[in-house]
Design a protein around this motif. Sequence first.
Motif, PDB file in Angstrom:
ATOM      1  N   LEU A 145      32.483 -29.614 131.962  1.00 48.14           N
ATOM      2  CA  LEU A 145      32.048 -28.546 132.863  1.00 48.14           C
ATOM      3  C   LEU A 145      31.909 -29.068 134.291  1.00 48.14           C
ATOM      4  O   LEU A 145      32.181 -28.352 135.246  1.00 48.14           O
TER       5      LEU A 145
ATOM      6  N   ILE B 203      35.461 -29.542 136.176  1.00 48.83           N
ATOM      7  CA  ILE B 203      36.305 -28.409 136.554  1.00 48.83           C
ATOM      8  C   ILE B 203      36.123 -28.127 138.046  1.00 48.83           C
ATOM      9  O   ILE B 203      34.991 -28.023 138.510  1.00 48.83           O
ATOM     10  N   PRO B 204      37.217 -28.003 138.780  1.00 48.17           N
ATOM     11  CA  PRO B 204      37.086 -27.755 140.222  1.00 48.17           C
ATOM     12  C   PRO B 204      36.346 -26.449 140.498  1.00 48.17           C
ATOM     13  O   PRO B 204      36.460 -25.478 139.739  1.00 48.17           O
ATOM     14  N   THR B 205      35.611 -26.429 141.605  1.00 48.85           N
ATOM     15  CA  THR B 205      34.783 -25.257 141.878  1.00 48.85           C
ATOM     16  C   THR B 205      35.627 -24.026 142.164  1.00 48.85           C
ATOM     17  O   THR B 205      35.192 -22.905 141.923  1.00 48.85           O
TER      18      THR B 205
ATOM     19  N   LEU C  84      31.987 -22.592 128.565  1.00 51.67           N
ATOM     20  CA  LEU C  84      33.198 -23.379 128.824  1.00 51.67           C
ATOM     21  C   LEU C  84      34.407 -22.758 128.136  1.00 51.67           C
ATOM     22  O   LEU C  84      35.481 -22.607 128.732  1.00 51.67           O
TER      23      LEU C  84
ATOM     24  N   GLY D  96      40.333 -31.788 143.160  1.00 53.79           N
ATOM     25  CA  GLY D  96      39.861 -30.427 142.942  1.00 53.79           C
ATOM     26  C   GLY D  96      39.091 -29.845 144.112  1.00 53.79           C
ATOM     27  O   GLY D  96      38.663 -28.702 144.068  1.00 53.79           O
TER      28      GLY D  96
END
Lengths: 468, 533
Positions: A275, A278-280, B48, B457
């Motif tokens: 969690l 994961i990229p924002t 998730l 990211g």
Amino acid sequence: MLETFGHLPVSWLLFAVVAAAGFVAFFVGRTNAVAIANGGTARLNSQPNYHGYFVAMATVVPAILVLGLYSLVGDSVVRGELANELPQRIRDLSQIELSQYIDRIAEHAARRDAQATGNALFDAASARYTDLLGISRLVAIALALLAAGAGFFMARRKLAVEFRARARVEDGIKLVLFLCAAIAVLTTIGIVASLLFEAVRFFSKVNFFSFIFGTEWNAQTGADFGAIPLFFGTFMIASLAMLVAAPIGLLSAIYLSEYASARFRSVVKPVLELLAGIPTVVYGFFALQFVAPVVRAAATWINALPFVPDTFLAAQPTSALAAGLVMGVMIIPFVSSLSDDVINAVPQTLRDGAYAMGATKSETVKQVVMPAALPGVIAALLLAVSRAIGETMIVVMAAGQRAQITGDPTADLTTITVQIVALLTGDTEFDSPKTLSAFALGFVLFIVTLIFNLIALRVVQKYREKYE
Amino acid sequence: MNSPDPQTPPKGSFVTEKALKRLKKRHAAEARFKFYGQAAIGIAVVALCTLLVSIIGQATSAFSRNVLSFDVTIAASEVDPEGTKDPEEIARNVSGFNLLLQDSLSEQFLPEDAGRPLQRELYGLFTRLAVLPIARKTADNMSTIGTRQTFDVALADDVDLFLKGGVTDRKNINLGGLQAITGSLEDGVQIRLKDDATIKRLDDALSDFTPEGTDTSKPTALVNIGDTWFRLAGRDGAALDLTYIAGTRSLPSEAAKTTALVLAQSQENRTLSDRQIAWTMILKKEGRIQSVFNTSLFTHSDSTYPELAGAAAAIVGSLLTMLITALLAIPVGIFAAVYLEEFAKKNRLTDFIEVNINNLAAVPSIVFGLLGAAVFINFLGMPRSVPLVGGLVLGLLVLPTVIIASRAALKSVPPSIRTAALGVGASKTQSVFHHVLPLAAPGILTGSIIGMARALGETAPLLLIGMVAFVAEVPDGPMDESTVLPVLIYKWSTGAERAWEPMTAAAIIILLIFLVMMNLIAIILRRRFERRW
């Protein structure tokens, strides 16, 4: 000649030349050292290689310093010289216009295939700019060569049987290492300086108190800069996020560290960490596409209940609640892994003591482990809050844009970070209050998160030392 | 010996009835507490899974694409009207290739006297730039000019979406055979169905799609008889009034198969007209529309048309940016960690540096964007939107992460190694660079990869330094305008057309694949080289 030099991609060329000079210097130094020792290198204080390194270092470093200095000031020197040579009527222009004019010249000159524009003055200036650039580069390179040569000969003269080349080289290495460590400090200084500098410029145009205490925000039109609605929106969304993340993160940390089997733990922990990886922007898309419509539907449903007035909830397509919920999910792993660490740091003897008194596991957790871990847990929560305040993409995509103060979580709200993005994407002139206000907001954001972080880090440090 | 009376426990025992009751309560509390923990983990895992499933679900439709294959003679007069024989000219001649495609479509579907609106409707099945790949292919292979070729062109996003089940809800109904067919294409056709039960099914479908309480949005029924398509205009008992919209321009025979396509919305409320839908269905029936793997997602750059847009430029931009980031963050981070862990004396200055690094790791990423905008762009005058600046900003952003990870790795190397090196006469520097650093390398590498994954990211700081600009060309170097994957995702997610949603999800999947690969490498490294001293 000058012109071609003004056009060349000099940096790559110089890199090659400097590297080659370094290699040559290394071999010369090494050979010299061997010669000094008459082949009996064991008599040397340092191995021949270190003599080589020393000479190479003495050659390359001055050259790099000169070239580094040139890359910092060279351009502005050339521009200043060009400005001096321009006719009086252009020099009479205002500072900004003049620098824009020179910008255009520089841009035109940088294109090798540029055609003459027909404007005689502009073309001449452009050609002159290229020449000046060429001259300045030649001068810089000559100076660098001079410095390199001087360093080279000075270093060579130093070589001797008892010369401690290794110690010198290692001093140099240590200095490089220190400079690398100092970059982190320089970054902080850069952040503070740039934010402060632009914020001060902003506050010279907009009253500080009307910024901090004003309740109207219309920065896009440059009309009102009252940041209270943004602070409120940030606070609201961060609170919603913490309402999700704090209980879930804390309880899962407790379960994982106190109840779970090693196997369960080894599976679930990486999943929770996923969690965090994961990229924002992905969370933002998720919030916008899936959570916001659900929130809206739920709000409309509540509005439709018979005893609820029709406009009780705003039920906007983007809402603080959607952003807050998703941000909460994003923060869960921060809370859980940080709390996991502190809970694990509580010594087993405390637990064993509680069990010996006949306490159940949950009683031990609630009455012994958690109180002992409390400072660390609070620190973890503070770090999480700081994350929530500074988080950008989720709120940019799912929280909306309206600067308003309302207790309704289904209304769209805006935050500090959303406004920074909105103000700084697109054209940015760095002298309008609109752009500068983004830096003022950034400054507030930096200070607030800094305070949270400092407290949290201090608490964590203090707490760790207690059990060690 | 008397056994103790179970009813009255002996005096002084803890096992009183009250105590038992309390124990029960305590055990219940225990079970509850345990359940809370499980529930918390359950919620996190469910969140998730929802996230991943919903994104993968959205993305699947973007990985396939509907293309129209068409045969055409590449007439030199159309694609190279000035006879330049210059490949670049031909590659640029989009309108020429468009004419080829349009002619071939209108030959099949339009009457001689078709007006502009009808033509525009037909040509709306694909976007102007859809022929660009064909133009490039022809330019690459000039000998194909004048020959007959088969090409695949991407259909417009709305058509594509319709074929994938989007645009509007629909139902297919088999109406069975016809009893009678009268009238003419111009004035309207009346048909009578053999089986009255099918009428009922048609009615049901229509009323299913009629929203309650409103009569603004009425469902539409398109009737297909043989190769001709009609719109249901009215009904009188079992007789249906139909209006011709597309297909073979003759009255179909009574033996032809009749089906109805009931659409939830009337054409005013959707992005495709009835006629466009009919044409699409005809082409599909002919087998000329196929669903293929969407390679343009990886080979094309960004575009204003979702069916032509791809992530190639953003992938290259991301790689370039990562390169700069790695060049800055990894060596500097490692050296800084070596200094702090091995050389620094414990004094005020190093304490300050340490606190500073910890703080910097928790500074919001957008603040680094402000730093980049103020220092690199405004103060140093670097260009906007280039990977160089993006890489520098991200490099400073992940520097603390790399430093912290590297310090942990250095710390885990036992002091005996250092002592042994010093014992045989190595200097401090030699002991560090020859012995400690190689042993710490796997840990450092793992930390660096994780830091790079974070940088990959990151979106917000890059928005502030202008990497959100529209980039249609794959960048050549770190000084070229470019964008990166997360920013592309952000940009696509704000696109107005529905077709951007699956595209965004697909780009997210690409990004996640990169991230998973990086994390896998980190995990493998950790597993393989982890060493217990």
